[in-house]
Design a protein around this motif. Structure first.
Motif, PDB file in Angstrom:
ATOM      1  N   GLU A   6       0.813  -1.239   0.103  1.00 44.84           N
ATOM      2  CA  GLU A   6       0.048   0.107   0.067  1.00 44.84           C
ATOM      3  C   GLU A   6       0.993   0.988   0.172  1.00 44.84           C
ATOM      4  O   GLU A   6       1.960   1.195   0.678  1.00 44.84           O
ATOM      5  CB  GLU A   6      -0.919   0.109   1.313  1.00 44.84           C
ATOM      6  N   ILE A   7       0.585   2.334  -0.819  1.00 42.09           N
ATOM      7  CA  ILE A   7       1.239   3.680  -0.765  1.00 42.09           C
ATOM      8  C   ILE A   7       0.125   4.734  -0.719  1.00 42.09           C
ATOM      9  O   ILE A   7      -1.007   4.298  -1.130  1.00 42.09           O
ATOM     10  CB  ILE A   7       1.966   3.658  -2.151  1.00 42.09           C
ATOM     11  N   ALA A   8       0.706   5.860  -0.442  1.00 40.31           N
ATOM     12  CA  ALA A   8      -0.391   6.942  -0.419  1.00 40.31           C
ATOM     13  C   ALA A   8       0.623   8.187  -0.666  1.00 40.31           C
ATOM     14  O   ALA A   8       1.772   8.112  -0.632  1.00 40.31           O
ATOM     15  CB  ALA A   8      -0.880   7.083   0.895  1.00 40.31           C
ATOM     16  N   PHE A   9       0.026   9.068  -1.349  1.00 44.68           N
ATOM     17  CA  PHE A   9       0.756  10.149  -1.871  1.00 44.68           C
ATOM     18  C   PHE A   9      -0.164  11.445  -1.920  1.00 44.68           C
ATOM     19  O   PHE A   9      -1.306  11.309  -2.101  1.00 44.68           O
ATOM     20  CB  PHE A   9       1.508  10.084  -3.290  1.00 44.68           C
ATOM     21  N   ILE A  46      -8.628   8.421  -4.461  1.00 45.08           N
ATOM     22  CA  ILE A  46      -8.288   9.592  -4.329  1.00 45.08           C
ATOM     23  C   ILE A  46      -9.345  10.201  -3.618  1.00 45.08           C
ATOM     24  O   ILE A  46     -10.512  10.371  -3.839  1.00 45.08           O
ATOM     25  CB  ILE A  46      -8.134  10.286  -5.455  1.00 45.08           C
ATOM     26  N   PHE A  47      -8.905  11.168  -2.680  1.00 42.51           N
ATOM     27  CA  PHE A  47      -9.823  12.130  -1.644  1.00 42.51           C
ATOM     28  C   PHE A  47      -9.414  13.678  -1.731  1.00 42.51           C
ATOM     29  O   PHE A  47      -8.223  13.822  -2.010  1.00 42.51           O
ATOM     30  CB  PHE A  47      -9.685  11.634  -0.192  1.00 42.51           C
ATOM     31  N   LEU A  48     -10.389  14.509  -1.755  1.00 37.67           N
ATOM     32  CA  LEU A  48     -10.137  15.674  -1.958  1.00 37.67           C
ATOM     33  C   LEU A  48     -10.108  16.377  -0.492  1.00 37.67           C
ATOM     34  O   LEU A  48     -11.204  16.285   0.118  1.00 37.67           O
ATOM     35  CB  LEU A  48     -11.066  16.505  -2.836  1.00 37.67           C
ATOM     36  N   GLU A  49      -9.205  17.158  -0.206  1.00 42.68           N
ATOM     37  CA  GLU A  49      -9.203  18.165   0.974  1.00 42.68           C
ATOM     38  C   GLU A  49      -9.742  19.399   0.411  1.00 42.68           C
ATOM     39  O   GLU A  49      -8.902  20.217  -0.308  1.00 42.68           O
ATOM     40  CB  GLU A  49      -7.939  18.186   1.791  1.00 42.68           C
ATOM     41  N   PRO A  50     -11.090  19.924   0.351  1.00 36.57           N
ATOM     42  CA  PRO A  50     -11.504  20.953  -0.502  1.00 36.57           C
ATOM     43  C   PRO A  50     -10.914  22.210  -0.258  1.00 36.57           C
ATOM     44  O   PRO A  50     -10.702  23.379  -1.203  1.00 36.57           O
ATOM     45  CB  PRO A  50     -12.802  21.163  -0.165  1.00 36.57           C
ATOM     46  N   ARG A  51     -10.638  22.543   1.085  1.00 32.15           N
ATOM     47  CA  ARG A  51     -10.136  24.059   1.151  1.00 32.15           C
ATOM     48  C   ARG A  51      -8.609  23.982   0.740  1.00 32.15           C
ATOM     49  O   ARG A  51      -8.280  25.277   0.088  1.00 32.15           O
ATOM     50  CB  ARG A  51     -10.034  24.296   2.728  1.00 32.15           C
ATOM     51  N   SER A  52      -7.853  23.138   0.527  1.00 41.73           N
ATOM     52  CA  SER A  52      -6.325  23.415   0.204  1.00 41.73           C
ATOM     53  C   SER A  52      -6.264  22.748  -1.284  1.00 41.73           C
ATOM     54  O   SER A  52      -5.152  23.276  -1.860  1.00 41.73           O
ATOM     55  CB  SER A  52      -5.397  22.372   1.060  1.00 41.73           C
ATOM     56  N   GLY A  53      -7.143  21.907  -1.871  1.00 40.77           N
ATOM     57  CA  GLY A  53      -7.178  21.597  -3.078  1.00 40.77           C
ATOM     58  C   GLY A  53      -6.237  20.283  -3.062  1.00 40.77           C
ATOM     59  O   GLY A  53      -5.768  19.787  -4.004  1.00 40.77           O
ATOM     60  N   HIS A  54      -5.633  19.897  -1.849  1.00 38.43           N
ATOM     61  CA  HIS A  54      -4.712  18.697  -1.857  1.00 38.43           C
ATOM     62  C   HIS A  54      -5.616  17.338  -2.216  1.00 38.43           C
ATOM     63  O   HIS A  54      -6.690  17.286  -1.559  1.00 38.43           O
ATOM     64  CB  HIS A  54      -3.943  18.607  -0.310  1.00 38.43           C
ATOM     65  N   LEU A  55      -5.039  16.373  -2.917  1.00 40.47           N
ATOM     66  CA  LEU A  55      -5.642  15.305  -3.362  1.00 40.47           C
ATOM     67  C   LEU A  55      -4.793  14.151  -2.615  1.00 40.47           C
ATOM     68  O   LEU A  55      -3.769  13.794  -2.880  1.00 40.47           O
ATOM     69  CB  LEU A  55      -5.684  14.969  -4.834  1.00 40.47           C
ATOM     70  N   PHE A  56      -5.400  13.411  -1.660  1.00 42.91           N
ATOM     71  CA  PHE A  56      -4.815  12.349  -1.008  1.00 42.91           C
ATOM     72  C   PHE A  56      -5.121  11.105  -1.681  1.00 42.91           C
ATOM     73  O   PHE A  56      -6.292  10.646  -2.117  1.00 42.91           O
ATOM     74  CB  PHE A  56      -5.240  12.185   0.452  1.00 42.91           C
ATOM     75  N   ALA A  57      -4.008  10.351  -2.151  1.00 47.77           N
ATOM     76  CA  ALA A  57      -4.305   9.127  -2.920  1.00 47.77           C
ATOM     77  C   ALA A  57      -3.880   7.960  -2.263  1.00 47.77           C
ATOM     78  O   ALA A  57      -2.729   8.105  -1.701  1.00 47.77           O
ATOM     79  CB  ALA A  57      -3.609   9.488  -4.338  1.00 47.77           C
ATOM     80  N   TYR A  58      -4.462   6.881  -2.343  1.00 47.39           N
ATOM     81  CA  TYR A  58      -4.165   5.492  -1.960  1.00 47.39           C
ATOM     82  C   TYR A  58      -4.227   4.597  -2.975  1.00 47.39           C
ATOM     83  O   TYR A  58      -5.188   4.453  -3.824  1.00 47.39           O
ATOM     84  CB  TYR A  58      -5.063   5.285  -0.677  1.00 47.39           C
ATOM     85  N   GLN A  59      -3.202   3.592  -2.939  1.00 43.17           N
ATOM     86  CA  GLN A  59      -3.056   2.583  -3.938  1.00 43.17           C
ATOM     87  C   GLN A  59      -2.517   1.293  -3.104  1.00 43.17           C
ATOM     88  O   GLN A  59      -1.930   1.179  -2.157  1.00 43.17           O
ATOM     89  CB  GLN A  59      -1.947   2.683  -5.144  1.00 43.17           C
ATOM     90  N   LYS A  60      -3.420   0.035  -3.395  1.00 38.48           N
ATOM     91  CA  LYS A  60      -3.003  -1.059  -2.922  1.00 38.48           C
ATOM     92  C   LYS A  60      -2.810  -1.577  -4.514  1.00 38.48           C
ATOM     93  O   LYS A  60      -3.371  -1.970  -5.216  1.00 38.48           O
ATOM     94  CB  LYS A  60      -4.256  -1.757  -2.277  1.00 38.48           C
ATOM     95  N   ARG A  61      -1.558  -2.338  -4.223  1.00 43.66           N
ATOM     96  CA  ARG A  61      -1.099  -3.302  -5.554  1.00 43.66           C
ATOM     97  C   ARG A  61      -0.309  -4.359  -5.401  1.00 43.66           C
ATOM     98  O   ARG A  61       0.297  -4.506  -3.854  1.00 43.66           O
ATOM     99  CB  ARG A  61      -0.180  -2.052  -6.288  1.00 43.66           C
TER     100      ARG A  61
END
Length: 108
Positions: A6-9, A46-61
């Motif tokens: 699992e990774i996140a970015f 992919i999840f959005l933090e609306p105030r900052s525009g940051h996109l949190f992404a998670y992958q399981k591979r």
């Protein structure tokens, strides 16, 4: 032994493009979905933090994934070009990505 990892970015959305980002991902191209699966991605969220525009992404591979081959695929390059106007991108139009370190997991 686990056969997956699992990774996140974090990625970055340009202001005012939340609805367009959602629309484009709701209509993800079947060829791109197939390429992600072929590369060994089992789960991609992919999840959005609306105030900052940051996109949190998670992958399981799969541990033996071939994600490193995706940038060389024409469908991936085409997707990056398609998304470049609404995201922070590198000169090759790949998204600016910053890896995240896991600091907590429950259950552990």
């Amino acid at each position: 032994m686990h056969n997956t990892e699992e990774i996140a970015f974090v990625m970055y959305l340009k202001p005012g493009n939340e609805a367009e980002y959602q629309r484009r991902h709701d209509e993800i191209w079947p060829a791109l979905s197939a390429a992600l699966i072929e590369a060994g991605i089992l789960d991609y969220q992919i999840f959005l933090e609306p105030r900052s525009g940051h996109l949190f992404a998670y992958q399981k591979r799969h541990n033996d994934h071939r994600v490193d081959l995706l940038p060389g695929l024409p469908i991936m390059r085409e997707w990056w070009d398609y998304m470049a106007d609404i995201m922070e991108v590198n000169p090759d139009h790949s998204p600016v990505v910053r890896p995240l370190d896991r600091v907590f997991r429950f259950p552990g």
